[in-house]
Design an enzyme around this catalytic site. Structure first.
Site, mmCIF file in Angstrom:
data_model
loop_
_atom_site.group_PDB
_atom_site.id
_atom_site.type_symbol
_atom_site.label_atom_id
_atom_site.label_comp_id
_atom_site.label_asym_id
_atom_site.label_seq_id
_atom_site.Cartn_x
_atom_site.Cartn_y
_atom_site.Cartn_z
ATOM 1 N N CYS B 86 0.837 -1.201 0.000
ATOM 2 C CA CYS B 86 0.000 0.000 0.000
ATOM 3 C C CYS B 86 0.878 1.259 0.000
ATOM 4 O O CYS B 86 1.490 1.571 -1.000
ATOM 5 C CB CYS B 86 -0.963 -0.047 1.182
ATOM 6 S SG CYS B 86 -2.356 1.080 1.016
ATOM 7 N N HIS B 203 -3.455 -5.776 1.191
ATOM 8 C CA HIS B 203 -2.740 -5.928 2.458
ATOM 9 C C HIS B 203 -2.655 -7.394 2.871
ATOM 10 O O HIS B 203 -3.535 -7.889 3.581
ATOM 11 C CB HIS B 203 -3.482 -5.163 3.561
ATOM 12 C CG HIS B 203 -3.330 -3.686 3.472
ATOM 13 N ND1 HIS B 203 -2.407 -2.990 4.211
ATOM 14 C CD2 HIS B 203 -3.980 -2.771 2.724
ATOM 15 C CE1 HIS B 203 -2.504 -1.692 3.930
ATOM 16 N NE2 HIS B 203 -3.451 -1.529 3.023
ATOM 17 N N GLU B 205 -0.844 -8.616 5.101
ATOM 18 C CA GLU B 205 -0.691 -8.719 6.565
ATOM 19 C C GLU B 205 -2.030 -8.699 7.294
ATOM 20 O O GLU B 205 -2.088 -9.030 8.478
ATOM 21 C CB GLU B 205 0.243 -7.607 7.079
ATOM 22 C CG GLU B 205 -0.370 -6.225 7.263
ATOM 23 C CD GLU B 205 -0.556 -5.439 5.970
ATOM 24 O OE1 GLU B 205 -0.586 -6.053 4.881
ATOM 25 O OE2 GLU B 205 -0.694 -4.205 6.047
#
Lengths: 81, 229, 745
Positions: B86, B203, B205
Site C-alpha cells: 500500500c 494488504h 498482513e
C-alpha cells in the site's frame, strides 16, 4: 476566454500540507524556506461575450465550487485567447 | 528468516505487519526506524501501509527521502528482497525502485473492502507458494491505488512477467467492475525487473488469521520466507 | 487579593454589555465580579465566558447527570476525567467516550467531522490508552433536502479523511435521515482505547513547581469561541457572519502525538496530562489545576504561535487542534522533550504549577489574568431550569403519524423498506473507512455490533452506538429506555455481556421548558435502563441548542455500549450460515407500528409506543449471552428498523453467499404490525434444532417461537405472502444509498 484560478488556504488557517512540505524541504537542506502553503491551480475555458462577463462567471464558479469559502481564498486571471 | 519493517512517521500498518510476521507466522521481525540507516541484518525489508508524512504532497513523496531509504535502495540494488504494501508500494514507486505511479482512485473516494486477486506470475520470490492463476482474497484500503504507467512500460511489464497480481472477479476474470480503483490493466501488484522488489496495494498482513480476514495473505509471506531459505 | 491586572492597550471596555456579547447573563456577570472582587479584564471576561459556557460547564445538565449510575465493580474512572474506563480483564482497561461535534460539522462538514474524530481520540490517549476503535452516530435532514448530500459527503469524507490517516479503525456506526435534522445535523463521535491498568494517566495536576509543557501544533486563531460558544447558542441567520476561523484537522500530527504521548507516558515523567479541546489552553490548564486543588501560572510569550500578533485573549481561547498540555515531574522535562523530538514534535515549557490556587497568565512581562482556579473550574453556575411537557403533548416535530392511505402488499413493503434510506445497507459509507488497521477487527461494520479481539488474550469487546429519535419524539423517557435496550441487545446478540455506557445527549435549547422536559425525561430513561442492566454510565457529553430559528431537533440521546467477552472466539454472527438450522424469534413484547420505518413510509394510525419491562429486557440480554457462551446458537440478529421481515432478510445476507429462509405460514401473526412493527425487543436466532429445548429454558418466561428454518436455496419465504430471491433483495439493499447519495462506484 481562458481562466486561471488559484485556490489557496486562507491566511491564518492551518495548512497541514504546507507544513509537511516545509518540514521535508528543510530536512532536505533547503533551510531558507518558510511559510509554505499548498493550494490548487485550475484552468478552464469559458464562453462569454466579454472579459468582464467572464470574470463575473468565474468569480461565481470559484465561490460556488472551486474554493471552500470556510477555509480557502481564491484569485483568478481571465485572458482572451 | 529475519524481517525488518520500516516505521515512517505516519506509518499505520507497521504494527500489523510485525504482528502477522511474528505472531501469526512465527518469523523473526524487527521494527526499523526511518531516521536510522541500518537495516538490522534483515533478509527482507517491508515498507508498510499508512500515510507516511500524512501523504500530504503525493503519497510516498516525502518518505522516499528518509535516511533509511538510502539503505533500502542499496539493499535492493544488491538483490535484497523488498516488499512494499500500500503506502510502501507508493514509496517504492516514488523512489523509482518500482515502475509506474499510484494515483487517486477512479471513484475519488477511499475504499476499504475485500477483493479477489489473481496470481499472474507464480515464479517469483513473492508468489512462489501460490499456483499460477490462483485466486487470493485480500483486503484493500486506500484512496490512491490506481496504478498508472506509460503504455510502452505496461507492455514491457506484461512481457517480462512483472505484473504479479491483478484485480479479478470471483470467476477470475479481470473485469472493469472487479477493478476497485481503476488501475490500468487491473494491476494490483508489480515487481521490478530483477524480481527482488515487489509492491502491492492489497494488504496481505491483514489476511493471515482465519478469524480476521482469512489466510490468503500467508501465501505472500510464505513465498518470501521460502525464497530466502 | 492580588493586584488586578491592567487592561491592555486597545482592549474593549468590560461592562455588562461586553459580558452579554460574550453570552453571559447579567446574573452571571455579577457573580463573576463577586468571585473576583473586582471587574474582570477583557481577557478574564473571555476566560469566564468559555469556562462558564454550557459546553464547558454543563450548567443546565449537571444537576441531572449526577443522578446517573456511575459506579460498578468494573468501573475505574468516571465522569470528571477526560473519559471513563472499565476493567476488561487480564490487566487491560478500556477507555471510551462519545462526544458531539454537531455545530462545527454543520458549518464546515469535512473539517467539522474530522476535528470531531481528532478531539475524541485525544480524550482517549490523554488517559494513557491507545485508541483502537472509532464509531460515529450521524443524523442528517431528509435525504432529498438540498443540503443533505453536501453535508453527508463532507461529514463522511471528514471522518474517513481523519480516521484513515490517523490509523484508528472505524468499526461501526449509525446513520439516519429525518427532516427533523434539516437545520441541525448531528455528528457524534465515539472512540475507545486500551491501556494496561498501571499506565492509566490522570488529568489531576500535582507537585507545586512542576513545569507545564505545551506539545503539538502551534496556536492560531482557530475556532476562538468555536465549540464553546457555537455549541451554546442557537443558530440564526447571523451565524454565518459570526463564523470563527475554522479549525482544520491534521491527522498526521495527531498520529505523531499519539505515538509520542504513549511513549512519553512510559517514562513515568508525566504528572498529569490533558488535551487542549474546547477553550484550549484555558480549560486544560485550569481543569488540571482545579482537580489537584492547585494553581497554575502560564507565560503566554512562550506559547508556540502559527501567526504573529495573537493577543493573550486569542492565545488563551484558541481551539487549534492537535495540542496537549502536560504537567511534568520536576527535573524530567528534558527526558520528555527528547521523546517528542524523536517524533518531530516540540515540547515547550510554558508555565508551572503553583500552590496558591490561582490561575494566572503573563504576557510581555505583565499579568493579564489572575483568577481563583475554583472560580472557573468549580464555581460555574448550576441551573435547575424549569421543565414542562409541551402542550399539546405532541407538536409538529413529532413523527408524521398519518392514517394509512395505501397499504402495499407485504412483498412490496419489504422491498420498499430494504431500499429505504434508513434501512438500506450502509456499505457506501463504511467502505470509505479503514475498519481493519490494528488487526483487531473480528466483526466490522454492517453487523449488529462490532467485535474486537484483545491481542495476547482470549478476551474481546463488542461495541455499538444507537439512538431512536422517533420514539424519543413521542415519549422522551420511553425512547431513551428503548435506545439503551437496543444498544445493549446488539452487543448481546454478538455474544458479549454489556458492561458500560457512554452517552451523547443531543437536545434543543434548554432555556425552553419543553426542551428541558425532554432532557430530564431522557436522563430518567437512561438512568432506569442503565440501572436495570448494571451498565454504569462512565462518560458522556451533552449537546444543547441544536435548533435553528426556534425549531429544535427531535430529542436524541445517543447511546454507545461496550460489552466484554471472556472468550472472543465465542462471538456470534448476525447472518444465517447453516441450511437446516431452526429459526427462532425471541421477544419481550408484541411490536407496534409506532415510530417505525413502516409508518414513516406508508403511514400508520398507531402512535402508542410499546411499554418496556426492563426485567424482561434484562432476561433477553442475559439469555443471549448465555446462548453464546454455551455455543447454542449460530446467529443472532436484532429486529430494528423495518421489523421482523427486514431482520429476516438481513439475516439471509451472508457476505460469503446469500442464505435462504423459510418461515412457516402463521408462525408470525399475519398483521402488518407483526411483520413490520418495531418497538418490542425482538431477536432472530438460528440454531441446530436439537438446541431448541435449551433455548426455551434459557429465555423463559419470554416468548420463544420456532418460526421456520434456514434453507440452502437463497430465497426468503415468509408465509404465503412473501417469496423473494435473496440476491435481488440484496441488490435493492446495497444499491439504495449510493443511488440516492453517491457519486462513488
Amino acid at each position: 476566454m481562458r481562466a486561471k484560478v488559484y485556490v489557496t488556504p486562507r491566511k491564518g488557517i492551518l495548512d497541514p500540507q504546507g507544513r509537511a512540505v516545509e518540514g521535508a524541504l528543510k530536512s532536505l537542506g533547503f533551510g531558507a524556506v518558510g511559510n509554505v502553503r499548498v493550494g490548487r491551480f485550475i484552468t478552464l475555458e469559458i464562453d462569454a461575450p466579454s472579459r468582464a462577463e467572464a470574470e463575473i462567471a468565474v468569480r461565481q464558479i470559484c465561490e460556488r465550487l472551486l474554493a471552500n469559502p470556510n477555509i480557502e481564498d481564491f484569485t483568478f486571471e481571465v485572458a482572451a485567447e | 528468516m529475519k524481517w525488518g519493517v520500516v516505521r515512517f512517521p505516519g506509518s499505520l500498518d507497521d504494527g500489523d505487519a510485525l504482528w502477522a510476521l511474528r505472531d501469526a507466522l512465527g518469523q523473526e521481525a524487527a521494527s526499523l526506524w526511518h531516521k536510522d540507516e541500518t537495516l538490522g541484518g534483515a533478509e527482507c525489508v517491508v515498507l508498510p501501509g499508512g500515510f507516511s508524512y500524512g501523504d500530504y504532497l503525493r503519497c510516498g513523496a516525502i518518505a522516499r527521502f528518509s535516511p533509511i531509504m538510502k539503505s533500502v535502495a542499496r539493499f535492493a540494488a544488491d538483490g535484497g528482497l523488498v516488499l512494499g504494501i500500500c503506502n510502501g508500494f507508493q514509496i517504492l514507486c516514488e523512489a523509482h525502485l518500482l515502475p509506474g505511479a499510484l494515483t487517486r482512485n477512479r471513484s475519488l473516494a477511499f475504499v476499504c473492502d475485500f477483493v479477489n486477486l489473481r496470481v499472474e506470475n507464480a515464479a517469483t520470490p513473492f508468489t512462489r507458494a501460490a499456483r499460477p492463476g490462483e485466486l487470493l482474497r485480500l483486503p484493500i484500503k486506500h484512496g490512491e491505488g490506481r496504478y498508472v504507467a506509460p503504455e510502452d512500460e505496461l507492455r514491457q511489464l506484461e512481457e517480462r512477467g512483472q505484473i504479479l497480481l491483478r484485480y479479478v472477479d470471483e470467476s477470475g476474470a479481470a473485469t472493469d467492475a472487479a477493478n476497485p480503483n481503476g488501475a490500468m490493466r487491473s494491476i494490483a501488484g508489480v515487481a521490478n525487473e530483477r524480481f527482488n522488489v515487489f509492491g502491492l496495494m492489497p494488504h496481505p498482513e491483514h489476511a493471515v488469521e482465519a478469524a480476521l480476514g482469512g489466510v490468503a495473505g500467508r501465501k505472500i509471506f510464505e513465498s518470501i520466507a521460502g525464497a530466502a531459505r | 487579593m492580588s493586584q488586578a491586572p491592567a487592561a491592555l492597550p486597545g482592549e474593549p471596555r468590560v461592562d455588562l454589555a461586553a459580558a452579554r456579547s460574550h453570552g453571559l447573563t447579567a446574573a452571571e456577570f455579577a457573580a463573576i465580579e463577586r468571585l473576583m472582587g473586582r471587574t474582570p479584564t477583557f481577557t478574564e471576561l473571555g476566560v469566564f465566558s468559555v469556562m462558564w459556557s454550557e459546553h464547558c460547564s454543563y450548567k443546565s445538565s449537571r444537576k441531572h447527570l449526577q443522578t446517573l449510575p456511575r459506579e460498578g465493580p468494573n468501573v475505574i474512572g468516571g465522569p470528571g476525567e477526560n473519559a471513563g474506563a472499565i476493567d476488561v480483564g487480564d490487566g487491560w482497561v478500556a477507555v471510551f467516550k462519545i462526544e458531539s461535534h454537531n455545530h462545527p460539522s454543520y458549518v464546515e462538514p469535512y473539517q467539522g467531522a474530522a476535528t470531531g474524530v481528532g478531539g475524541i481520540l485525544r480524550d482517549i490517549f490523554t488517559m494513557g490508552a491507545r485508541p483502537i476503535a472509532s464509531m460515529d452516530s450521524l443524523k442528517f435532514g431528509a435525504i432529498d433536502h438540498p443540503r443533505t448530500r453536501y453535508l453527508v459527503n463532507g461529514v463522511v469524507g471528514g471522518i474517513g479523511g481523519y480516521g484513515n490517516c490517523v490509523g484508528v479503525p472505524t468499526v461501526a456506526g449509525e446513520l439516519m435521515f429525518d427532516p427533523g435534522y434539516n437545520g441541525n445535523i448531528l455528528v457524534n463521535a465515539f472512540a475507545l482505547g486500551l491501556a494496561r491498568r498501571e499506565d492509566l494517566q490522570s488529568a489531576r495536576a500535582r507537585g507545586v513547581g512542576n513545569p507545564v509543557l505545551y506539545v503539538g501544533s502551534a496556536t492560531g486563531r482557530d475556532g476562538i469561541h468555536g465549540a464553546s460558544l457555537l455549541a451554546s447558542a442557537e443558530f440564526d441567520a447571523g451565524s454565518e457572519a459570526k463564523r470563527p476561523t475554522v479549525q482544520v484537522g491534521d491527522p498526521f500530527t495527531e498520529k505523531l502525538l499519539i505515538e509520542a504521548c504513549l511513549e512519553a507516558i512510559k517514562t513515568g515523567a508525566i504528572a498529569a496530562i490533558q488535551d487542549m479541546g474546547a477553550a484550549g489552553l484555558t480549560s486544560s490548564s485550569s481543569e488540571m489545576a482545579g482537580r489537584g486543588g492547585l494553581g497554575v501560572e502560564l507565560d503566554l510569550d512562550r506559547v508556540p504561535l502559527r501567526e504573529a500578533n495573537l493577543s493573550p485573549y486569542e492565545i488563551l481561547l484558541s481551539e487549534s487542534q492537535e495540542r496537549m498540555l502536560i504537567v511534568a515531574e520536576h527535573g524530567r522535562e528534558a527526558e520528555l522533550a527528547a521523546v517528542f523530538e524523536r517524533w518531530d514534535l516540540h515540547a515547550v515549557v510554558i508555565g508551572r504549577i503553583t500552590g496558591d490556587g490561582r490561575w494566572r497568565a503573563r504576557f510581555k512581562g505583565q499579568v493579564v489574568a489572575d483568577i481563583p482556579v475554583a472560580a472557573i473550574s468549580d464555581d460555574a453556575p448550576l441551573y435547575d431550569r424549569p421543565a414542562a411537557p409541551p402542550a399539546p403533548l405532541r407538536d409538529s416535530s413529532s413523527p408524521r403519524l398519518t392514517t394509512a392511505i395505501s397499504r402495499p402488499d407485504p412483498a412490496a413493503a419489504l422491498r420498499a423498506l430494504l431500499a429505504s434510506p434508513n434501512v438500506a445497507s450502509r456499505r457506501w459509507v463504511f467502505r470509505q473507512y479503514d475498519s481493519l488497521v490494528l488487526s483487531n477487527t473480528v466483526a466490522g461494520p454492517g453487523g449488529d455490533a462490532a467485535v474486537l479481539r484483545i491481542k495476547g488474550s482470549r478476551r474481546g469487546l463488542a461495541l455499538k452506538v444507537d439512538s431512536n429519535p422517533r420514539a424519543c419524539a413521542i415519549d422522551p423517557y420511553l425512547g431513551a429506555v428503548a435506545t439503551v435496550c437496543e444498544a445493549a441487545r446488539n452487543v448481546a446478540c454478538a455474544g458479549a455481556r454489556p458492561a458500560a455506557i457512554t452517552n451523547c445527549l443531543n437536545y434543543g435549547n434548554p432555556e425552553r421548558p419543553e426542551i428541558m422536559w425532554q432532557f430530564v425525561r431522557g436522563v430518567a430513561g437512561l438512568r432506569a435502563a442503565a440501572r436495570a442492566f448494571a451498565t454504569p454510565v462512565i462518560s458522556g457529553n451533552v449537546s444543547f441548542y441544536n435548533e435553528t430559528e426556534g425549531r429544535a431537533i427531535p430529542p436524541t440521546p445517543t447511546i454507545a455500549i461496550v460489552g466484554t467477552f471472556a472468550d472472543v472466539s465465542l462471538n456470534v454472527k448476525h447472518y444465517f450460515s447453516f441450511p437446516g438450522d431452526a429459526i427462532v424469534l425471541v421477544r419481550t413484547a408484541a411490536p407496534s407500528l409506532a415510530a417505525s420505518e413502516y409508518a414513516d413510509l406508508f403511514g400508520a394510525a398507531d402512535d402508542a409506543l410499546t411499554p418496556i419491562d426492563l426485567g424482561r429486557e434484562r432476561r433477553l440480554l442475559d439469555g443471549l449471552v448465555e446462548c453464546a457462551q454455551r455455543r447454542l446458537i449460530r446467529s443472532a440478529h436484532d429486529v430494528s428498523e423495518g421489523g421482523i421481515a427486514v431482520a429476516l432478510a438481513e439475516a439471509c445476507f451472508n457476505p460469503a453467499a446469500p442464505a435462504g429462509a423459510e418461515i412457516v405460514p402463521d408462525a408470525i401473526d399475519a398483521s402488518v404490525a407483526a411483520w413490520f412493527g418495531e418497538g418490542a425487543s425482538s431477536v432472530i436466532l438460528s440454531l441446530p434444532a436439537e438446541n431448541l429445548k435449551a433455548i426455551h429454558e434459557i429465555f423463559a418466561p419470554l416468548e420463544v417461537r420456532s418460526i421456520g428454518r434456514v434453507t440452502a436455496a437463497p430465497r426468503l419465504k415468509i408465509g404465503r405472502q412473501i417469496d423473494e430471491e435473496v440476491a435481488a433483495l440484496m441488490r435493492l439493499y446495497e444499491d439504495a444509498l449510493p443511488g440516492r447519495l453517491g457519486r462513488h462506484d
